[in-house]
Enzyme design. Structure first.
Site, PDB file in Angstrom:
ATOM      1  N   GLU A  86       0.825  -1.217   0.000  1.00 27.23           N
ATOM      2  CA  GLU A  86       0.000   0.000   0.000  1.00 27.23           C
ATOM      3  C   GLU A  86       0.854   1.258   0.000  1.00 27.23           C
ATOM      4  O   GLU A  86       1.716   1.439   0.867  1.00 27.23           O
ATOM      5  CB  GLU A  86      -0.926  -0.012   1.232  1.00 27.23           C
ATOM      6  CG  GLU A  86      -1.932   1.130   1.191  1.00 27.23           C
ATOM      7  CD  GLU A  86      -2.992   1.064   2.288  1.00 27.23           C
ATOM      8  OE1 GLU A  86      -3.076   0.026   2.976  1.00 27.23           O
ATOM      9  OE2 GLU A  86      -3.712   2.050   2.432  1.00 27.23           O
ATOM     10  N   LYS A 264      -7.341  -0.052  11.455  1.00 25.39           N
ATOM     11  CA  LYS A 264      -6.759  -0.573  10.210  1.00 25.39           C
ATOM     12  C   LYS A 264      -5.514   0.246   9.863  1.00 25.39           C
ATOM     13  O   LYS A 264      -4.497  -0.286   9.425  1.00 25.39           O
ATOM     14  CB  LYS A 264      -7.783  -0.517   9.074  1.00 25.39           C
ATOM     15  CG  LYS A 264      -7.366  -1.243   7.794  1.00 25.39           C
ATOM     16  CD  LYS A 264      -6.522  -0.412   6.841  1.00 25.39           C
ATOM     17  CE  LYS A 264      -6.182  -1.176   5.561  1.00 25.39           C
ATOM     18  NZ  LYS A 264      -5.294  -0.384   4.683  1.00 25.39           N
ATOM     19  N   ASP A 280       3.923 -13.750  11.974  1.00 23.08           N
ATOM     20  CA  ASP A 280       2.571 -14.150  11.594  1.00 23.08           C
ATOM     21  C   ASP A 280       1.637 -12.940  11.678  1.00 23.08           C
ATOM     22  O   ASP A 280       1.210 -12.549  12.779  1.00 23.08           O
ATOM     23  CB  ASP A 280       2.131 -15.281  12.541  1.00 23.08           C
ATOM     24  CG  ASP A 280       0.768 -15.869  12.193  1.00 23.08           C
ATOM     25  OD1 ASP A 280      -0.042 -15.174  11.556  1.00 23.08           O
ATOM     26  OD2 ASP A 280       0.527 -17.026  12.584  1.00 23.08           O
ATOM     27  N   HIS A 378      -2.234  10.402  -0.374  1.00 22.61           N
ATOM     28  CA  HIS A 378      -2.449   9.052  -0.862  1.00 22.61           C
ATOM     29  C   HIS A 378      -2.482   9.038  -2.389  1.00 22.61           C
ATOM     30  O   HIS A 378      -1.862   8.201  -3.039  1.00 22.61           O
ATOM     31  CB  HIS A 378      -3.794   8.562  -0.317  1.00 22.61           C
ATOM     32  CG  HIS A 378      -3.903   7.087  -0.226  1.00 22.61           C
ATOM     33  ND1 HIS A 378      -3.258   6.371   0.740  1.00 22.61           N
ATOM     34  CD2 HIS A 378      -4.568   6.196  -0.975  1.00 22.61           C
ATOM     35  CE1 HIS A 378      -3.539   5.097   0.584  1.00 22.61           C
ATOM     36  NE2 HIS A 378      -4.325   4.965  -0.459  1.00 22.61           N
TER      37      HIS A 378
HETATM   38  P1  NAD Z   1       8.719 -23.020  16.724  1.00 18.80           P
HETATM   39  O1  NAD Z   1       8.078 -24.169  17.413  1.00 18.80           O
HETATM   40  O2  NAD Z   1       9.238 -23.227  15.353  1.00 18.80           O
HETATM   41  O3  NAD Z   1       9.908 -22.450  17.608  1.00 18.80           O
HETATM   42  C1  NAD Z   1       9.812 -22.313  19.002  1.00 18.80           C
HETATM   43  C2  NAD Z   1      10.819 -23.232  19.682  1.00 18.80           C
HETATM   44  O4  NAD Z   1      12.134 -22.783  19.386  1.00 18.80           O
HETATM   45  C3  NAD Z   1      10.710 -23.162  21.191  1.00 18.80           C
HETATM   46  O5  NAD Z   1       9.765 -24.101  21.636  1.00 18.80           O
HETATM   47  C4  NAD Z   1      12.118 -23.502  21.650  1.00 18.80           C
HETATM   48  O6  NAD Z   1      12.272 -24.877  21.859  1.00 18.80           O
HETATM   49  C5  NAD Z   1      12.999 -23.114  20.468  1.00 18.80           C
HETATM   50  N1  NAD Z   1      13.851 -21.914  20.709  1.00 18.80           N
HETATM   51  C6  NAD Z   1      15.125 -21.763  20.283  1.00 18.80           C
HETATM   52  N2  NAD Z   1      15.618 -20.574  20.655  1.00 18.80           N
HETATM   53  C7  NAD Z   1      14.642 -19.928  21.326  1.00 18.80           C
HETATM   54  C8  NAD Z   1      14.541 -18.657  21.970  1.00 18.80           C
HETATM   55  N3  NAD Z   1      15.551 -17.779  21.999  1.00 18.80           N
HETATM   56  N4  NAD Z   1      13.368 -18.323  22.543  1.00 18.80           N
HETATM   57  C9  NAD Z   1      12.330 -19.178  22.530  1.00 18.80           C
HETATM   58  N5  NAD Z   1      12.370 -20.417  21.977  1.00 18.80           N
HETATM   59  C10 NAD Z   1      13.521 -20.794  21.364  1.00 18.80           C
HETATM   60  O7  NAD Z   1       7.726 -21.758  16.599  1.00 18.80           O
HETATM   61  P2  NAD Z   1       6.658 -21.102  17.543  1.00 18.80           P
HETATM   62  O8  NAD Z   1       7.130 -19.713  17.860  1.00 18.80           O
HETATM   63  O9  NAD Z   1       6.284 -21.970  18.696  1.00 18.80           O
HETATM   64  O10 NAD Z   1       5.391 -21.007  16.566  1.00 18.80           O
HETATM   65  C11 NAD Z   1       5.281 -19.996  15.607  1.00 18.80           C
HETATM   66  C12 NAD Z   1       4.596 -20.505  14.370  1.00 18.80           C
HETATM   67  O11 NAD Z   1       3.347 -21.108  14.690  1.00 18.80           O
HETATM   68  C13 NAD Z   1       4.280 -19.416  13.386  1.00 18.80           C
HETATM   69  O12 NAD Z   1       4.717 -19.840  12.109  1.00 18.80           O
HETATM   70  C14 NAD Z   1       2.759 -19.340  13.409  1.00 18.80           C
HETATM   71  O13 NAD Z   1       2.279 -18.907  12.154  1.00 18.80           O
HETATM   72  C15 NAD Z   1       2.366 -20.735  13.719  1.00 18.80           C
HETATM   73  N6  NAD Z   1       1.042 -21.007  14.290  1.00 18.80           N
HETATM   74  C16 NAD Z   1       0.192 -20.021  14.680  1.00 18.80           C
HETATM   75  C17 NAD Z   1      -1.045 -20.337  15.207  1.00 18.80           C
HETATM   76  C18 NAD Z   1      -1.955 -19.222  15.676  1.00 18.80           C
HETATM   77  O14 NAD Z   1      -1.524 -18.082  15.775  1.00 18.80           O
HETATM   78  N7  NAD Z   1      -3.219 -19.490  15.989  1.00 18.80           N
HETATM   79  C19 NAD Z   1      -1.402 -21.670  15.363  1.00 18.80           C
HETATM   80  C20 NAD Z   1      -0.510 -22.674  14.989  1.00 18.80           C
HETATM   81  C21 NAD Z   1       0.727 -22.334  14.454  1.00 18.80           C
END
Ligand code: NAD
Length: 425
Positions: A86, A264, A280, A378
């Site tokens: 945008e 928005k 996300d 805009h």
């Molecule tokens: P992930 O599981 O890939 O990574 C998290 C893991 O990384 C942690 O559990 C930990 O073991 C490890 N890790 C390594 N270094 C870390 C640090 N410095 N801090 C924290 N953890 C560390 O990802 P996630 O963050 O659990 O999930 C994010 C993804 O899930 C996004 O892609 C999102 O789109 C998706 N998602 C979203 C929804 C929703 O929003 N409703 C639902 C399901 C999945």
């Protein structure tokens, strides 16, 4: 590989290569060579990586990344990469940030990196007792959650708190357990979902009920990013501008129809940084809008006041579940490069900067609306897009855009006619 005649049931589509899938799609949709060739152009992401990020990949879509200047956040000047399609969004942040840079810029904070996972329990005849039976197991629950992610615990995260709510629903009373988890530098969806799923059988055992859903809440109200800034009244064009902006805020606060557009605008800034850093966008957007309605009526995410000195003070508070690891953040090379531009070393820092960008964006939109109207700025940028869409190339783009603005007719049909006239002259 053959596909059935104009049927969207394409057996083995997910097992095809990207090129084969594109071929199948082109055949189905009757794409000409130009459209197929366009989709086949790789963006700045390795096609193999794209193919592994999501399912059924046929192409990638490039979105411009603009860099917002003039941002000063907690005493540090920062350049902010923003991915958006945008026009005016990046310019608005630059202008807004310039007008408060001398006054110190933005001050931010974060409530914590806490995410909530929900476990939905149904079919208990004594929900109040079930609630207490779950709460009595806090230590066991903490151990189960932490056992799911020893790495997170080593990094200082893990289980923090337990809440059990009784929710009255059309289908009867539900006992909803909230696991409150510090996910550190991860957004944490996968992390907390695993914990909720692991814990579910124990909750059924303790209560005799039946667990259905086990998933995070996107209303991440334990992970609130906050930003505030003061714009000196003389820097924004005087008291009349300030008062117009305050009136715009009062309108958004009072009326959901206006608040949706007001918010928005905030999300124009927020989502652009969320996307540029591989986070996300839907999670942040869902959280923001749910938070905006937490009082029972959808309202403004930001607040605007006049200080004792007569200056304009803005503040914002919204859920900001973003990470530096997990999801696409770590694997998308462009997201990694954007994080380097920002120079952040924690998810908390990133969340705070994003809140500041949301406030800057909101200032810009409100000021434009309360003064010249949104269309002036805009349209100037939009005119370039209309000129390109009409077929202008090279120097023609700026010339045609200027003509459209001069005529106050930034329209496709006018652009086509004026382009023809320019070329005939
Ligand atoms: P992930 O599981 O890939 O990574 C998290 C893991 O990384 C942690 O559990 C930990 O073991 C490890 N890790 C390594 N270094 C870390 C640090 N410095 N801090 C924290 N953890 C560390 O990802 P996630 O963050 O659990 O999930 C994010 C993804 O899930 C996004 O892609 C999102 O789109 C998706 N998602 C979203 C929804 C929703 O929003 N409703 C639902 C399901 C999945």
């Amino acid at each position: 590989m053959t596909i059935s005649n104009l049927s969207s049931r394409i057996p083995g589509f997910h097992r095809m290569s990207m090129a084969e899938r594109l071929e199948a799609v082109a055949a189905f949709a009757g794409l000409d060579d130009a459209a197929t060739g366009q989709l086949a152009i790789p963006g700045n992401i390795d096609p193999h990586l794209a193919d592994h990020m999501i399912e059924n990949v046929v192409a990638t879509l490039s979105i411009p990344i603009g860099v917002a200047t003039n941002m000063r956040v907690d005493g540090r000047d920062v350049l902010v990469p923003m991915a958006t399609e945008e026009s005016s969004v990046v310019a608005a942040v630059c202008n807004s940030a310039r007008q408060c840079h001398e006054a110190g810029g933005f001050t931010t904070s974060l409530s914590g990196n806490l995410m909530i996972a929900q476990v939905q329990l149904t079919g208990v005849s004594d929900p109040e007792n079930a609630r207490l039976r779950i709460l009595e197991r806090q230590e066991e629950i903490a151990a189960t959650c932490d056992g799911c992610d020893p790495m997170l615990v080593r990094l200082g995260g893990g289980f923090r708190d337990l809440e059990v709510r009784i929710v009255a629903s059309r289908g009867g009373l539900m006992v909803v357990t909230h696991l409150i988890i510090d996910t550190r530098d991860a957004m944490g969806a996968n992390t907390v979902n695993t914990m909720a799923e692991t814990l579910a059988p124990a909750i059924e055992r303790w209560t005799g009920g039946r667990v259905f859903l086990r998933i995070l809440s996107n209303l991440a109200d334990r992970r609130l990013a906050r930003a505030r800034a003061t714009w000196p009244v003389e820097a924004i064009g005087g008291a009349a501008v300030r008062d117009g902006m305050i009136s715009a805020y009062h309108f958004a606060e009072a009326d959901p129809y206006r608040a949706a557009t007001h918010n928005k605008g905030i999300m124009n800034g927020v989502s652009a940084v969320v996307l540029a850093t591989g986070n996300d966008t839907r999670a942040v957007e869902a959280g923001a809008h749910a938070y905006a309605a937490r009082g029972g009526r959808y309202s403004s995410l930001s607040h605007w006041e006049v200080t004792a000195a007569g200056d304009l003070a803005g503040s914002i508070e919204l859920p900001m579940p973003v990470g530096l690891v997990g999801g696409a953040t770590k694997i998308h090379p462009t997201a990694q490069a954007c994080l380097k531009i920002l120079g952040v070393s924690s998810a908390a820092e990133l969340a705070r900067i994003i809140a500041a960008v949301g406030l800057a964006q909101n200032f810009g939109a409100m000021k434009a609306l309360a003064t010249t109207g949104i269309q002036k700025g805009h349209m100037a940028l939009h005119a370039n897009n209309v000129a390109i869409a009409a077929g202008a190339v090279g120097e023609e783009v700026a010339r045609l855009a200027a003509i459209l603005i001069g005529k106050r007719q930034v329209r496709q049909d006018v652009a086509a006619a004026e382009l023809q006239r320019m070329r005939d002259a």
